[in-house]
Design an enzyme around this catalytic site. Structure first.
Site, PDB file in Angstrom:
ATOM      1  N   HIS A 281       0.822  -1.222   0.000  1.00 16.89           N
ATOM      2  CA  HIS A 281       0.000   0.000   0.000  1.00 16.89           C
ATOM      3  C   HIS A 281       0.858   1.276   0.000  1.00 16.89           C
ATOM      4  CE1 HIS A 281      -3.414  -2.564   0.519  1.00 16.89           C
ATOM      5  NE2 HIS A 281      -3.079  -2.919   1.730  1.00 16.89           N
ATOM      6  N   ASP A 332      -5.231  -8.314  -3.175  1.00 16.51           N
ATOM      7  CA  ASP A 332      -5.500  -8.095  -1.756  1.00 16.51           C
ATOM      8  C   ASP A 332      -6.809  -8.741  -1.295  1.00 16.51           C
ATOM      9  OD1 ASP A 332      -5.534  -7.114   0.809  1.00 16.51           O
ATOM     10  OD2 ASP A 332      -5.259  -5.022   0.296  1.00 16.51           O
TER      11      ASP A 332
END
Ligand SMILES: [Zn+2]
Length: 459
Positions: A281, A332
């Protein structure tokens, strides 16, 4: 790497067009030996073509999915109502924990196998599994500490996708906490326990298709001593290291309160980052932080669909591209299994904020945005997976997919714009054939076991 299960096995293919080194080449001879590319050459001769198997459409390298929590596939589409009038990452996490607390090893295997087949169908050929569901539902360790990890390994082996399992260290519920919350009891682990899982998984697969790295859940979940101990062991064993970092503003605020430093800033000061590190991220990372990460040679794993779904914010992609930062793409929470959607969203978020177009190709005249994004995602895959997965090039694993040239989204599109049409014109089921280590994999979905698992999870 060890060769895939095709010792002394040579396969010769010829592609009408193939993505080689960041551009389309014509009449490409592709020779795989023992699971690795031995030759990749454009403009092959008629004789070479006659001796090779023709591939029926444009050929792309297999892509690494740099970040996966397979069990979260079971809640995709099930958290889209605003339960309390206000919904954010943290309320989503509570609902995600409901699945994490419930799922059995058998259900995990069924969900993961379905997911991995979906990823293969999209053209992902390796998945980095950030795995923290270590213990039984009551929080006690399983009799076999590999119970949940091996469910993921079996799912990968059944579908044929390559797997980098990342046993994840998760020790506390926040920066100031000394332990886990009750609803985090399945995550309990120590540096020793995750390193043992990584070592056992690396030994368990003789084909080289399954390997392991290490993950640290986040700075809030791991204290400094444990981080140092785990990172040192990973360095000694040359394992890739993954960590969630600076995803949410609250994490930045908590880290500042606790350490007087921002998360990426703290990591840079304490963790000896190098090219084996993958920062997942880094959405809230500042420009000086990004520049320092780039200087260390560490990578970032971007997960645009999940970051959008969870309201994380927008990563500073223009700066990261400008300084030549390395990155891979991950799905994810699996709200999409398509890398094309991920790359489209990555670019569109920038367009919406900056009110510009073709942001990723800024400063590069006549270069297509999809080419820039796709090639960067290919280049970043090896670092995430810890394997030679850098595309159609000699010495890399012989992974590729064949694009469905008949897909309506590609109808009438000149061949040189194929990638742009894939990313920006929404084809469905775009791949007709996928190979991992030179071997075909099935594109069928193991739907019955998945359906049964979903029914049991959500009666
Ligand atoms: Zn994650």
């Amino acid at each position: 790497m060890r060769a895939a299960s095709c010792m002394a096995d040579t396969r010769r293919f010829v592609a009408p067009q193939a993505w080689v080194g960041g551009r389309w080449e014509r009449d490409v001879l592709l020779v795989a030996q023992d699971g690795l590319w031995q030759q990749v050459r454009a403009g092959c001769t008629a004789g070479e073509r006659a001796a090779a198997e023709p591939l029926p459409g444009p050929v792309l390298p297999g892509l690494v999915n740099g970040h996966s929590h397979a069990f979260q596939r079971a809640i995709a589409g099930l958290t889209e109502a605003n339960a309390q009038g206000h919904d954010d990452f943290w309320s989503w996490r509570d609902r995600m924990y409901a699945a994490a607390l419930r799922i059995t090893p058998q259900q995990l295997e069924a969900v993961a196998a379905f997911l991995y087949a979906e990823l293969l169908r999209a053209g992902y050929t390796q998945v980095c599994e950030f795995h923290y569901l270590h213990n039984d539902a009551d929080g006690r360790p399983y009799a076999d500490p590999l119970e949940m990890a091996m469910a993921l390994v079996r799912a990968a082996q059944r579908t044929g996708i390559g797997l980098t399992l990342l046993p994840t260290l998760y020790m506390r519920s926040g920066f100031s906490a000394t332990g886990l919350r009750d609803d985090q009891r399945r995550f309990a682990s120590t540096p020793g326990s995750v390193l043992r899982i990584a070592e056992a998984v690396r030994r368990a697969d003789a084909t080289g298709a399954v390997t392991a790295g290490i993950a640290l859940h986040s700075l809030r979940a791991v204290d400094e001593g444990a981080l140092e101990e785990t990172a040192q062991a990973a360095r000694a064993a040359a394992l890739p290291v993954h960590i969630h970092v600076a995803e949410q503003q609250q994490e930045v605020d908590d880290c500042l309160r606790r350490h007087g430093q921002r998360p990426v800033e703290w990591l840079l000061a304490h963790a000896n980052l190098d090219a084996r590190w993958n920062l997942v991220h880094a959405t809230q990372a500042s420009r000086p932080e990004l520049e320092a990460v780039q200087r260390c040679g560490a990578s970032i794993v971007l997960c645009p669909s999940t970051e959008a779904n969870l309201g994380d914010g927008i990563f500073d992609l223009p700066r990261w591209l400008e300084i030549g930062g390395r990155w891979s793409v991950g799905s994810d929470s699996h709200v999409t299994r398509s890398w094309m959607e991920e790359l489209r969203l990555l670019e569109y978020a920038q367009r919406l904020v900056l009110k510009q177009r073709n942001v990723a190709a800024r400063g590069r005249r006549q270069t297509e945005t999809a080419s820039v994004l796709y090639q960067a995602a290919v280049d970043g895959g090896s670092a995430a997976a810890g394997l030679p997965l850098g595309g159609l090039a000699v010495g890399q694993r012989a992974d590729f997919c064949v694009v469905d040239a008949q897909a309506p989204a590609l109808a009438g599109v000149p061949p040189e714009h194929t990638l742009s049409a894939l990313v920006f014109s929404s084809p469905e089921a775009p791949m007709v054939r996928v190979c991992v280590g030179g071997r075909d994999v099935s594109l069928d979905l193991p739907a019955a076991a998945y359906g049964a698992a979903m029914q049991a999870l959500w009666p």
